[in-house]
Motif scaffolding. Sequence first.
Motif, PDB file in Angstrom:
ATOM      1  N   PRO A 167      11.745   1.206  -0.818  1.00 32.81           N
ATOM      2  CA  PRO A 167      10.538   1.291  -1.640  1.00 32.81           C
ATOM      3  C   PRO A 167      10.832   0.957  -3.094  1.00 32.81           C
ATOM      4  O   PRO A 167      11.879   1.290  -3.628  1.00 32.81           O
ATOM      5  N   THR A 168       9.862   0.275  -3.718  1.00 34.39           N
ATOM      6  CA  THR A 168      10.023  -0.110  -5.112  1.00 34.39           C
ATOM      7  C   THR A 168       9.762   1.081  -6.021  1.00 34.39           C
ATOM      8  O   THR A 168       8.785   1.800  -5.858  1.00 34.39           O
ATOM      9  N   THR A 169      10.633   1.314  -6.957  1.00 35.11           N
ATOM     10  CA  THR A 169      10.472   2.374  -7.944  1.00 35.11           C
ATOM     11  C   THR A 169      10.536   1.744  -9.326  1.00 35.11           C
ATOM     12  O   THR A 169      10.973   0.609  -9.487  1.00 35.11           O
ATOM     13  N   GLN A 201       0.822  -1.188   0.000  1.00 34.27           N
ATOM     14  CA  GLN A 201       0.000   0.000   0.000  1.00 34.27           C
ATOM     15  C   GLN A 201       0.868   1.255   0.000  1.00 34.27           C
ATOM     16  O   GLN A 201       1.918   1.299   0.619  1.00 34.27           O
ATOM     17  N   PRO A 202       0.412   2.328  -0.662  1.00 36.02           N
ATOM     18  CA  PRO A 202       1.252   3.515  -0.794  1.00 36.02           C
ATOM     19  C   PRO A 202       1.509   4.232   0.512  1.00 36.02           C
ATOM     20  O   PRO A 202       2.461   4.982   0.608  1.00 36.02           O
ATOM     21  N   PRO A 206       4.484  -1.492 -12.837  1.00 34.46           N
ATOM     22  CA  PRO A 206       4.372  -0.422 -11.839  1.00 34.46           C
ATOM     23  C   PRO A 206       2.940  -0.280 -11.336  1.00 34.46           C
ATOM     24  O   PRO A 206       1.991  -0.221 -12.112  1.00 34.46           O
ATOM     25  N   ASN A 207       2.767  -0.284 -10.036  1.00 34.89           N
ATOM     26  CA  ASN A 207       1.460  -0.123  -9.415  1.00 34.89           C
ATOM     27  C   ASN A 207       1.704   0.313  -7.980  1.00 34.89           C
ATOM     28  O   ASN A 207       2.446  -0.344  -7.258  1.00 34.89           O
ATOM     29  N   ASP A 208       1.093   1.421  -7.570  1.00 36.60           N
ATOM     30  CA  ASP A 208       1.361   1.939  -6.229  1.00 36.60           C
ATOM     31  C   ASP A 208       0.454   1.329  -5.172  1.00 36.60           C
ATOM     32  O   ASP A 208       0.534   1.680  -4.000  1.00 36.60           O
ATOM     33  N   ASP A 259       8.690  -4.727   2.078  1.00 35.41           N
ATOM     34  CA  ASP A 259       7.878  -4.574   0.864  1.00 35.41           C
ATOM     35  C   ASP A 259       8.628  -5.087  -0.365  1.00 35.41           C
ATOM     36  O   ASP A 259       8.064  -5.807  -1.199  1.00 35.41           O
TER      37      ASP A 259
END
Length: 297
Positions: free
Chosen positions: A71-73, A63-64, A135-137, A109
């Motif tokens: 954190p994944t970028t 979850q954002p 990509p998905n936040d 995460d």
Amino acid sequence: MSPTTEDLRRRMSDELGQFPTLPDLTTPALAGGRRRRRHRRVAVGGAAVVGLVVAPLLFLVGQPDRVDDHPTTPADVAADPTNADATGDVRQRAARIRAEAEADGVVTDTEWSRSVVATLDALLPRRFGGVDRTPNDAVVEVRTRAGSPRLDLWMSVSGYEGSRSSQPASGGCAQVEQAAADSDAPWDILDCADARFGDGFQALGTSERIVGGSRSDTPGSESYAGALLLLDDQLFVEVGISPVGKEAPLSVSADELVELGRDPDFLDLVREGVAYASQRVDAAGSGLVQVEPVWPS
């Protein structure tokens, strides 16, 4: 003599005390809403019924509002070795990634994301050519490299309170097919399979066709979706699936989904997911009730 406020409160309490405790549906409602918003699937009226069967009690991963040490970028996704062509046995590679994630007792995460990608890459039928992280936040989502159509998949792990019989997977195909038949929305179960195995596990695989209602973004349009649901006491797992483009039925059978759910490597991923979700039950700080999942002892 008119009843006082206290009289009314006492009477209401006595009446309500005769009913069983209802589950807190705030978190699953929000989770289902996020999913429907992402996939733009069905009308509010029809989606409520579909959401009860396909997306109950979700603990959305990644979850954002969650703080992660790595954190994944998009750059991380591109550089992630799980997105490169596999060298050696893909199952062994996925097992190594899961083991590394759990080595220090804390699943981050990024570690969870890598495990989901690597495991689905290894376990989906080879005709899909593996998967790439997209990509998905909101969730860990992957897309198959091949298939007609290609598929988008995401995974959630959660706990639940109350009776197992209240959970959608508990009644198998008969339950979900009856729910579709009773729905006011055009909702067809195109394919379904279920199985019981191991330490009380129940698996359910579905493929569905839904027609948008008058309050949907696209009234009258067809969309397709499916899911692998895995249930045990106080443990609910979902792999949500939608075809890329959403205009064609899923290119994976319900039987294949159930076999994926029974695979020891997938169950190993679920065990990691239980640890990951349990560490974050109180981390969101949103005040919403979140139930800790429990791995079978």
